[in-house]
Scaffold this active site. Sequence first.
Site, PDB file in Angstrom:
ATOM      1  N   HIS A 112      57.588  58.171  -3.719  1.00 31.17           N
ATOM      2  CA  HIS A 112      58.067  57.791  -2.384  1.00 31.17           C
ATOM      3  C   HIS A 112      59.496  58.268  -2.149  1.00 31.17           C
ATOM      4  CE1 HIS A 112      60.578  54.009  -2.787  1.00 31.17           C
ATOM      5  NE2 HIS A 112      60.776  54.179  -1.491  1.00 31.17           N
ATOM      6  N   PHE A 170      66.957  48.313  -3.409  1.00 32.63           N
ATOM      7  CA  PHE A 170      65.716  48.967  -2.989  1.00 32.63           C
ATOM      8  C   PHE A 170      64.883  49.314  -4.227  1.00 32.63           C
ATOM      9  CE2 PHE A 170      68.781  50.331   0.393  1.00 32.63           C
ATOM     10  CZ  PHE A 170      68.262  49.517   1.399  1.00 32.63           C
ATOM     11  N   SER A 171      63.581  49.455  -4.045  1.00 34.83           N
ATOM     12  CA  SER A 171      62.766  49.821  -5.208  1.00 34.83           C
ATOM     13  C   SER A 171      63.236  51.151  -5.787  1.00 34.83           C
ATOM     14  CB  SER A 171      61.281  49.881  -4.838  1.00 34.83           C
ATOM     15  OG  SER A 171      61.041  50.822  -3.820  1.00 34.83           O
ATOM     16  N   GLU A 172      63.695  52.064  -4.912  1.00 36.85           N
ATOM     17  CA  GLU A 172      64.374  53.273  -5.381  1.00 36.85           C
ATOM     18  C   GLU A 172      65.479  53.668  -4.413  1.00 36.85           C
ATOM     19  OE1 GLU A 172      60.411  54.197  -7.605  1.00 36.85           O
ATOM     20  OE2 GLU A 172      60.775  53.821  -5.491  1.00 36.85           O
ATOM     21  N   THR A 173      66.538  54.208  -4.978  1.00 37.56           N
ATOM     22  CA  THR A 173      67.634  54.812  -4.226  1.00 37.56           C
ATOM     23  C   THR A 173      67.812  56.238  -4.710  1.00 37.56           C
ATOM     24  OG1 THR A 173      68.777  52.690  -3.943  1.00 37.56           O
ATOM     25  CG2 THR A 173      70.092  54.686  -3.659  1.00 37.56           C
TER      26      THR A 173
END
Length: 232
Positions: free
Chosen positions: A78, A46-49
């Site tokens: 986000h 994911f783009s961020e976790t």
Amino acid sequence: MDETIDVVVVRVFTNESGRNGNELGIVQSSEATAAREQEIATALGFSETVFVDAVDEPGRAASIRIFTPAKELPFAGHPSVGTAWWLADRRTPVDVLREPAGDVEVEVDLDDDLAWITARPEWTPEFEWLALESPEDVEALDPFAFTTGQTFAYAWIDEAAGSIRARMFAPAMGIVEDEATGAAAVALTARLGRALSILQGEGSDIATEPVGDGRVRVGGTTVYDRTIEATL
């Protein structure tokens, strides 16, 4: 013996119909994830976790850490918005997210699935700003033409209304293209000195407003998407 962890996936900054939005992986920190956060985030892709520690003060604050596929971030928009919504949705709401950059104030309205955070632009990564002439110019960009850094490309849809079309490319973070970037929205709002309505990526909606003392409020709709099991 392999261990499995649950990863909750939410979509942050969806449009009015709950479509689009930037996927966020949410993991509750445990002995199984300790010192393996970057490895897990890279594998998930994911783009961020986000890794969420226990709520520090019930009803008040929770500590989180945020990882892209390539690095840990001291703050990101986000993930903060999505985590605030998720904590409220699971009946453990907080007023503050404790992040390495600082304390992030949050507000959540579960009736409309809206979550807001208030952050400082100096917490955000360094972005290269690419101001273009039209939304069509933004849409025509090739993500693979960007090979370094973090580039936020934007153009006015309606300057008088504060409406912007945007895309963000972040190879330095291991992200070819980010669907919705709250940190860039914070930084751009401070840069332009006005409230914005940002249409980013495939169709994600981000709202912002300056709130004084240099801070920026950013928010949007978050929805639950799915839960997956990851094997460690």
